[in-house]
Scaffold this motif. Sequence first.
Motif, PDB file in Angstrom:
ATOM      1  N   LEU A  37     -53.064  31.235 -31.488  1.00 34.43           N
ATOM      2  CA  LEU A  37     -51.783  30.781 -30.952  1.00 34.43           C
ATOM      3  C   LEU A  37     -51.135  31.928 -30.199  1.00 34.43           C
ATOM      4  CD1 LEU A  37     -49.582  28.540 -30.854  1.00 34.43           C
ATOM      5  CD2 LEU A  37     -48.627  29.575 -32.929  1.00 34.43           C
ATOM      6  N   GLU A  38     -50.774  31.680 -28.945  1.00 32.93           N
ATOM      7  CA  GLU A  38     -50.023  32.636 -28.135  1.00 32.93           C
ATOM      8  C   GLU A  38     -48.550  32.252 -28.249  1.00 32.93           C
ATOM      9  OE1 GLU A  38     -50.471  34.230 -23.650  1.00 32.93           O
ATOM     10  OE2 GLU A  38     -50.161  32.068 -23.807  1.00 32.93           O
ATOM     11  N   VAL A  39     -47.714  33.188 -28.680  1.00 27.71           N
ATOM     12  CA  VAL A  39     -46.285  32.926 -28.854  1.00 27.71           C
ATOM     13  C   VAL A  39     -45.523  33.747 -27.813  1.00 27.71           C
ATOM     14  CG1 VAL A  39     -44.333  32.955 -30.443  1.00 27.71           C
ATOM     15  CG2 VAL A  39     -46.653  32.576 -31.330  1.00 27.71           C
ATOM     16  N   LEU A  40     -44.737  33.061 -26.978  1.00 28.17           N
ATOM     17  CA  LEU A  40     -43.935  33.712 -25.951  1.00 28.17           C
ATOM     18  C   LEU A  40     -42.490  33.758 -26.420  1.00 28.17           C
ATOM     19  CD1 LEU A  40     -45.332  31.730 -22.875  1.00 28.17           C
ATOM     20  CD2 LEU A  40     -46.181  33.888 -23.834  1.00 28.17           C
ATOM     21  N   ALA A  41     -41.917  34.963 -26.513  1.00 26.52           N
ATOM     22  CA  ALA A  41     -40.566  35.118 -27.044  1.00 26.52           C
ATOM     23  C   ALA A  41     -39.750  36.083 -26.189  1.00 26.52           C
ATOM     24  CB  ALA A  41     -40.633  35.625 -28.480  1.00 26.52           C
ATOM     25  N   THR A  42     -38.429  35.970 -26.304  1.00 24.69           N
ATOM     26  CA  THR A  42     -37.524  36.915 -25.643  1.00 24.69           C
ATOM     27  C   THR A  42     -36.687  37.681 -26.675  1.00 24.69           C
ATOM     28  OG1 THR A  42     -35.985  35.065 -25.338  1.00 24.69           O
ATOM     29  CG2 THR A  42     -37.331  35.686 -23.431  1.00 24.69           C
ATOM     30  N   ASP A  43     -36.832  37.344 -27.941  1.00 22.78           N
ATOM     31  CA  ASP A  43     -36.097  38.014 -29.023  1.00 22.78           C
ATOM     32  C   ASP A  43     -36.850  39.284 -29.431  1.00 22.78           C
ATOM     33  OD1 ASP A  43     -34.632  38.743 -31.251  1.00 22.78           O
ATOM     34  OD2 ASP A  43     -35.335  37.078 -32.498  1.00 22.78           O
ATOM     35  N   ALA A  44     -36.223  40.440 -29.216  1.00 27.52           N
ATOM     36  CA  ALA A  44     -36.877  41.711 -29.556  1.00 27.52           C
ATOM     37  C   ALA A  44     -37.244  41.765 -31.034  1.00 27.52           C
ATOM     38  CB  ALA A  44     -35.971  42.883 -29.199  1.00 27.52           C
ATOM     39  N   GLY A  45     -36.456  41.118 -31.873  1.00 30.89           N
ATOM     40  CA  GLY A  45     -36.730  41.097 -33.304  1.00 30.89           C
ATOM     41  C   GLY A  45     -38.000  40.360 -33.664  1.00 30.89           C
ATOM     42  N   SER A  46     -38.515  39.562 -32.731  1.00 33.65           N
ATOM     43  CA  SER A  46     -39.745  38.817 -33.014  1.00 33.65           C
ATOM     44  C   SER A  46     -40.929  39.754 -33.237  1.00 33.65           C
ATOM     45  CB  SER A  46     -40.060  37.818 -31.885  1.00 33.65           C
ATOM     46  OG  SER A  46     -40.421  38.482 -30.687  1.00 33.65           O
ATOM     47  N   GLU A  67     -45.453  43.825 -25.231  1.00 34.52           N
ATOM     48  CA  GLU A  67     -44.050  43.866 -24.835  1.00 34.52           C
ATOM     49  C   GLU A  67     -43.964  44.274 -23.380  1.00 34.52           C
ATOM     50  OE1 GLU A  67     -40.016  46.408 -25.932  1.00 34.52           O
ATOM     51  OE2 GLU A  67     -41.774  46.586 -27.220  1.00 34.52           O
ATOM     52  N   GLY A  68     -43.129  43.566 -22.609  1.00 30.13           N
ATOM     53  CA  GLY A  68     -42.949  43.932 -21.215  1.00 30.13           C
ATOM     54  C   GLY A  68     -41.971  43.026 -20.505  1.00 30.13           C
ATOM     55  N   ASP A  69     -41.111  43.590 -19.670  1.00 29.08           N
ATOM     56  CA  ASP A  69     -40.148  42.839 -18.873  1.00 29.08           C
ATOM     57  C   ASP A  69     -39.250  41.942 -19.720  1.00 29.08           C
ATOM     58  OD1 ASP A  69     -41.115  43.984 -16.509  1.00 29.08           O
ATOM     59  OD2 ASP A  69     -42.632  42.421 -16.260  1.00 29.08           O
ATOM     60  N   GLY A  70     -38.848  42.417 -20.898  1.00 25.89           N
ATOM     61  CA  GLY A  70     -37.958  41.640 -21.742  1.00 25.89           C
ATOM     62  C   GLY A  70     -38.618  40.450 -22.415  1.00 25.89           C
ATOM     63  N   ARG A  71     -39.940  40.405 -22.360  1.00 27.90           N
ATOM     64  CA  ARG A  71     -40.687  39.318 -23.001  1.00 27.90           C
ATOM     65  C   ARG A  71     -41.628  39.913 -24.041  1.00 27.90           C
ATOM     66  NH1 ARG A  71     -40.394  34.424 -19.936  1.00 27.90           N
ATOM     67  NH2 ARG A  71     -42.052  33.640 -21.239  1.00 27.90           N
ATOM     68  N   TYR A  72     -41.863  39.151 -25.074  1.00 29.86           N
ATOM     69  CA  TYR A  72     -42.711  39.588 -26.176  1.00 29.86           C
ATOM     70  C   TYR A  72     -43.761  38.498 -26.397  1.00 29.86           C
ATOM     71  CZ  TYR A  72     -38.624  42.499 -26.544  1.00 29.86           C
ATOM     72  OH  TYR A  72     -37.612  43.374 -26.246  1.00 29.86           O
ATOM     73  N   THR A  73     -45.021  38.900 -26.309  1.00 30.53           N
ATOM     74  CA  THR A  73     -46.107  37.944 -26.466  1.00 30.53           C
ATOM     75  C   THR A  73     -46.893  38.329 -27.709  1.00 30.53           C
ATOM     76  OG1 THR A  73     -46.217  37.717 -24.060  1.00 30.53           O
ATOM     77  CG2 THR A  73     -48.075  36.841 -25.330  1.00 30.53           C
ATOM     78  N   HIS A  74     -47.119  37.348 -28.568  1.00 28.73           N
ATOM     79  CA  HIS A  74     -47.788  37.557 -29.843  1.00 28.73           C
ATOM     80  C   HIS A  74     -49.033  36.660 -29.892  1.00 28.73           C
ATOM     81  CE1 HIS A  74     -43.839  39.194 -31.033  1.00 28.73           C
ATOM     82  NE2 HIS A  74     -43.360  38.131 -30.431  1.00 28.73           N
ATOM     83  N   TYR A  75     -50.106  37.170 -30.436  1.00 32.14           N
ATOM     84  CA  TYR A  75     -51.336  36.395 -30.604  1.00 32.14           C
ATOM     85  C   TYR A  75     -51.651  36.332 -32.093  1.00 32.14           C
ATOM     86  CZ  TYR A  75     -51.725  36.985 -25.609  1.00 32.14           C
ATOM     87  OH  TYR A  75     -51.464  36.958 -24.263  1.00 32.14           O
ATOM     88  N   VAL A  76     -51.651  35.104 -32.627  1.00 33.10           N
ATOM     89  CA  VAL A  76     -51.855  34.881 -34.052  1.00 33.10           C
ATOM     90  C   VAL A  76     -53.061  33.976 -34.243  1.00 33.10           C
ATOM     91  CG1 VAL A  76     -50.793  34.072 -36.192  1.00 33.10           C
ATOM     92  CG2 VAL A  76     -49.347  35.016 -34.388  1.00 33.10           C
ATOM     93  N   ARG A  77     -54.004  34.402 -35.099  1.00 28.36           N
ATOM     94  CA  ARG A  77     -55.177  33.586 -35.388  1.00 28.36           C
ATOM     95  C   ARG A  77     -55.030  32.935 -36.755  1.00 28.36           C
ATOM     96  NH1 ARG A  77     -59.839  37.054 -35.426  1.00 28.36           N
ATOM     97  NH2 ARG A  77     -60.075  36.633 -33.216  1.00 28.36           N
TER      98      ARG A  77
END
Length: 79
Positions: A37-46, A67-77
């Motif tokens: 799962l790719e999670v796209l977030a803008t909350d730094a706390g994420s 982390e980049g350009d105020g966006r946070y991308t997470h990859y969860v398996r």
Amino acid sequence: MTTPDPTETLDVTGENCPMPVVKTKQAIEGLESGAVLEVLATDAGSMSDLQGWAEATPGVELLEQVEGDGRYTHYVRKA
């Protein structure tokens, strides 16, 4: 490190704690074992919230966080 190839993408941009974790948990539950799962977030706390959730949750693995350009991308398996 090569960015994982996601099975699905969850967009939680504009959402604040605890919603990125809540929605990630719900989305992961609906995936097959081995799915990413790719999670796209803008909350730094994420960054810390999702890491802590993954460490405390059996059956999920946090593969990468970007982390980049105020966006946070997470990859969860899902194990």
